[in-house]
Design a protein around this motif. Sequence first.
Motif, PDB file in Angstrom:
ATOM      1  N   ALA A   1       0.803  -1.231   0.000  1.00 34.94           N
ATOM      2  CA  ALA A   1       0.000   0.000   0.000  1.00 34.94           C
ATOM      3  C   ALA A   1       0.830   1.273   0.000  1.00 34.94           C
ATOM      4  CB  ALA A   1      -0.964  -0.014   1.190  1.00 34.94           C
ATOM      5  N   VAL A   2       1.752   1.373  -0.953  1.00 32.19           N
ATOM      6  CA  VAL A   2       2.650   2.524  -0.996  1.00 32.19           C
ATOM      7  C   VAL A   2       1.897   3.838  -1.180  1.00 32.19           C
ATOM      8  CG1 VAL A   2       3.099   2.410  -3.495  1.00 32.19           C
ATOM      9  CG2 VAL A   2       4.847   3.324  -1.962  1.00 32.19           C
ATOM     10  N   GLY A   3       0.763   3.797  -1.865  1.00 33.92           N
ATOM     11  CA  GLY A   3       0.022   5.029  -2.118  1.00 33.92           C
ATOM     12  C   GLY A   3      -0.576   5.663  -0.886  1.00 33.92           C
ATOM     13  N   ALA A   4      -0.679   4.887   0.189  1.00 34.57           N
ATOM     14  CA  ALA A   4      -1.255   5.418   1.425  1.00 34.57           C
ATOM     15  C   ALA A   4      -0.269   6.251   2.232  1.00 34.57           C
ATOM     16  CB  ALA A   4      -1.776   4.270   2.295  1.00 34.57           C
ATOM     17  N   ARG A   5       1.047   6.152   1.935  1.00 29.51           N
ATOM     18  CA  ARG A   5       2.038   6.803   2.779  1.00 29.51           C
ATOM     19  C   ARG A   5       3.021   7.708   2.045  1.00 29.51           C
ATOM     20  NH1 ARG A   5      -1.146   6.197   5.798  1.00 29.51           N
ATOM     21  NH2 ARG A   5      -1.394   4.659   7.470  1.00 29.51           N
ATOM     22  N   VAL A   6       3.365   7.383   0.812  1.00 29.83           N
ATOM     23  CA  VAL A   6       4.460   8.126   0.159  1.00 29.83           C
ATOM     24  C   VAL A   6       4.033   9.456  -0.460  1.00 29.83           C
ATOM     25  CG1 VAL A   6       6.107   8.049  -1.759  1.00 29.83           C
ATOM     26  CG2 VAL A   6       5.927   6.119  -0.184  1.00 29.83           C
ATOM     27  N   PRO A   7       3.008   9.498  -1.339  1.00 24.58           N
ATOM     28  CA  PRO A   7       2.735  10.739  -2.083  1.00 24.58           C
ATOM     29  C   PRO A   7       1.834  11.714  -1.340  1.00 24.58           C
ATOM     30  CG  PRO A   7       1.332   8.976  -2.916  1.00 24.58           C
ATOM     31  CD  PRO A   7       2.166   8.376  -1.808  1.00 24.58           C
ATOM     32  N   HIS A   8       2.241  12.980  -1.372  1.00 21.45           N
ATOM     33  CA  HIS A   8       1.458  14.060  -0.753  1.00 21.45           C
ATOM     34  C   HIS A   8       1.535  15.281  -1.668  1.00 21.45           C
ATOM     35  CE1 HIS A   8       1.235  12.016   3.249  1.00 21.45           C
ATOM     36  NE2 HIS A   8       2.367  11.479   2.817  1.00 21.45           N
ATOM     37  N   ILE A   9       0.395  15.929  -1.893  1.00 21.99           N
ATOM     38  CA  ILE A   9       0.362  17.089  -2.789  1.00 21.99           C
ATOM     39  C   ILE A   9      -0.420  18.229  -2.154  1.00 21.99           C
ATOM     40  CG2 ILE A   9      -0.496  17.961  -5.011  1.00 21.99           C
ATOM     41  CD1 ILE A   9       0.038  15.198  -6.194  1.00 21.99           C
TER      42      ILE A   9
END
Length: 236
Positions: free
Chosen positions: A25-33
């Motif tokens: 679940a990398v999308g839950a922690r890595v990207p922030h905009i």
Amino acid sequence: MTWSIIARDPSTGQIGIAVATRFFAVGARVPHIAPGIGGIATQALVNPYYGIDGVKLLREGRSPREVVDTLLSTDAGRQARQLHVMDTKGRIAAHTGRECIEWCGHIEGDGFSLAGNMLAGAAVLDDTAKAYAANAGLPFAQRLIAAIKAGEAAGGDKRGKQSAALLIHGEEEWSDLDLRVDDHTDPLAELERLEQVSRERWVHFRRFLPTRKNPAGITDRAVIDASVQSATTDKT
């Protein structure tokens, strides 16, 4: 354990982040905009507050360098972290802690930033950068996926594959596109499939949703259905 790209689409102003890893679940922690301001990717032994607090700092008008320095200054575990930040002015700042696992590093490009750790080698980032630059004619989402796929072809995460994500924001607080593949044998292929599915209806429907300039959006279902039908018919 991850590599990611942050980029700004010069034609739309959208900010996007694509990421892949051998982790759940990398999308839950890595990207922030922060829409219209910049993007942050926090990885390696991820500190979720780098994204949460970093977005706040960007909104306050801090430069990427100030954001990185501020976040690192309060974190005793910073040498195990990796972080990169890019704003809409194209300014980039990054940190790869000395305890990050090889291969690790970061690259600044023209309108994009890359960082990765626990990779098969430097070619993962190099080929990601080359593919992003070479595919300027593609729609933004497809361009980001093509870049990450090139990095995977160069070896990607040296432990293998598990999850991938694509996050794109325009002007609004809600995302233009938020795709997450949390656990899959071929996550980038699945991410690419989901992006294709998004073009069937979502990308045509989203322009009717409420915005800050038009708080009600469009609620006439006949108008919405006719427009979506027209757009999808034109694509066939």
